[in-house]
Motif scaffolding. Structure first.
Motif, short mmCIF file in Angstrom:
data_model
loop_
_atom_site.label_atom_id
_atom_site.label_comp_id
_atom_site.label_asym_id
_atom_site.label_seq_id
_atom_site.Cartn_x
_atom_site.Cartn_y
_atom_site.Cartn_z
N GLU A 129 -21.80 8.43 59.70
CA GLU A 129 -20.18 7.70 59.93
C GLU A 129 -20.74 8.98 58.24
OE1 GLU A 129 -21.64 4.12 58.82
OE2 GLU A 129 -22.46 4.80 56.84
N GLY A 130 -19.11 8.67 57.75
CA GLY A 130 -19.28 10.15 56.46
C GLY A 130 -18.33 8.98 54.85
N ARG A 131 -18.44 9.54 53.66
CA ARG A 131 -18.14 8.76 52.89
C ARG A 131 -17.61 10.13 52.03
NH1 ARG A 131 -21.62 8.01 48.87
NH2 ARG A 131 -23.56 7.88 49.52
N LEU A 132 -16.59 10.32 50.73
CA LEU A 132 -16.47 11.08 49.98
C LEU A 132 -17.39 10.18 49.10
CD1 LEU A 132 -12.20 11.23 49.47
CD2 LEU A 132 -14.33 12.94 49.63
N VAL A 133 -18.22 11.37 48.71
CA VAL A 133 -18.89 10.75 47.62
C VAL A 133 -18.37 10.73 46.17
CG1 VAL A 133 -21.04 11.35 46.05
CG2 VAL A 133 -21.39 11.94 48.36
N ALA A 134 -17.18 10.78 45.38
CA ALA A 134 -17.10 10.42 44.40
C ALA A 134 -16.25 9.29 44.72
CB ALA A 134 -15.82 11.84 44.01
N THR A 135 -15.43 8.92 45.75
CA THR A 135 -14.99 7.40 45.44
C THR A 135 -15.14 6.57 46.29
OG1 THR A 135 -13.46 8.24 47.49
CG2 THR A 135 -12.92 8.67 45.26
N ASN A 136 -16.21 7.09 47.14
CA ASN A 136 -17.06 6.08 48.13
C ASN A 136 -16.16 5.17 49.28
OD1 ASN A 136 -19.77 5.16 48.93
ND2 ASN A 136 -18.75 2.64 48.02
N TRP A 155 -17.93 15.98 36.84
CA TRP A 155 -18.70 16.54 37.88
C TRP A 155 -20.02 16.10 38.51
CZ3 TRP A 155 -21.82 18.80 41.61
CH2 TRP A 155 -21.40 18.41 42.66
N MET A 156 -20.98 15.75 38.16
CA MET A 156 -22.10 15.46 37.93
C MET A 156 -21.70 13.77 37.94
SD MET A 156 -24.21 17.56 39.17
CE MET A 156 -25.96 16.95 38.56
N LYS A 157 -21.07 13.22 37.54
CA LYS A 157 -21.48 11.51 37.56
C LYS A 157 -20.69 11.54 38.30
CE LYS A 157 -19.88 7.73 34.37
NZ LYS A 157 -18.97 7.46 32.44
N LYS A 158 -19.98 12.04 38.95
CA LYS A 158 -18.93 11.57 40.68
C LYS A 158 -19.67 11.67 41.99
CE LYS A 158 -15.20 13.43 39.45
NZ LYS A 158 -14.02 13.65 39.40
N ASN A 159 -20.49 12.99 42.19
CA ASN A 159 -21.15 13.61 42.56
C ASN A 159 -22.99 13.80 42.55
OD1 ASN A 159 -18.56 13.91 44.17
ND2 ASN A 159 -18.22 14.98 42.38
N GLY A 160 -23.94 14.08 41.69
CA GLY A 160 -24.72 14.30 41.17
C GLY A 160 -25.94 13.54 42.22
N GLU A 161 -25.40 12.49 43.79
CA GLU A 161 -26.72 12.25 43.98
C GLU A 161 -26.27 13.37 45.41
OE1 GLU A 161 -24.75 9.63 48.50
OE2 GLU A 161 -23.54 8.92 46.36
N SER A 162 -25.25 14.08 45.32
CA SER A 162 -25.83 15.20 46.41
C SER A 162 -26.58 16.17 45.63
CB SER A 162 -24.09 15.81 46.15
OG SER A 162 -22.94 17.12 45.71
#
Length: 189
Positions: free
Chosen positions: A114-121, A60-67
């Motif tokens: 604007e908005g984007r899903l972090v995991a998939t950009n 999960w962190m690998k996909k969403n760690g920027e948050s």
């Protein structure tokens, strides 16, 4: 990761990965950090359940760690569907509770660019109304988003543990007229 602060062969009440992920988000949303206690047994072996949980949290962190990394408390009240973290002019919405219909960003009208899903950009859909087909603007300071069209429908969260959406914020939206905003909404619908 159980109810014990050290290894206990009788404590088998393991916290699921989603609980650890949500605890981490909760801590960061309050400018804190999370220390996870992983205890090996008497032979120095980390229990397989702990290893598997940490793998899932790591994925999960690998996909969403920027948050999480470098983020902290947001300048906005806690939403009813999860938590916010913020890093500079990026607001991260951690959606942990499945809402019905669009997801409300209370008080953020004119701030969300604007908005984007972090995991998939991938982009999320931003709209002005909770139900754009039948409703007029009744939350003058609110804006909404969703993952698909029609935007008034309820869709499963892309990640049941915590779906993270990054919103770029700006200050110059307030200079646009209400008419310009409504015209843009009509174009998106």
């Amino acid at each position: 990761m159980t109810n014990s602060w050290s290894y206990s062969s009788t404590d088998n009440l393991w916290k699921p990965p989603a609980t650890i992920i949500r605890s981490l988000i909760n801590c960061v949303s309050k400018n804190g950090n999370l220390l996870i206690n992983v205890c090996p047994d008497g032979n120095g072996i980390v229990p397989e359940q702990a290893v598997e949980t940490m793998r899932e949290v790591g994925a999960w962190m690998k996909k969403n760690g920027e948050s999480i990394y470098g983020a902290g408390a947001a300048d906005y009240p806690t939403p009813e569907w999860g938590r916010y973290t913020q890093k500079g002019e990026t607001l991260y919405a951690h959606v942990t509770d499945q809402p019905i219909g669009n997801i409300s960003l209370r008080g953020l009208r004119g701030r969300v660019r604007e908005g984007r899903l972090v995991a998939t950009n991938t982009d999320v859909l931003i709209c002005e109304y909770w139900n754009p087909e039948v409703q007029t603007l009744d939350g003058p300071e609110d804006i909404f988003f969703n993952f698909a069209r029609p935007t008034a429908w309820t869709y499963p969260l892309p990640d049941e543990s915590a779906t993270v959406v990054a919103f770029r914020l700006n200050d110059d939206e307030g200079t646009r007229t209400e008419r310009q905003r409504l015209d843009e909404v009509r174009m998106r619908i």
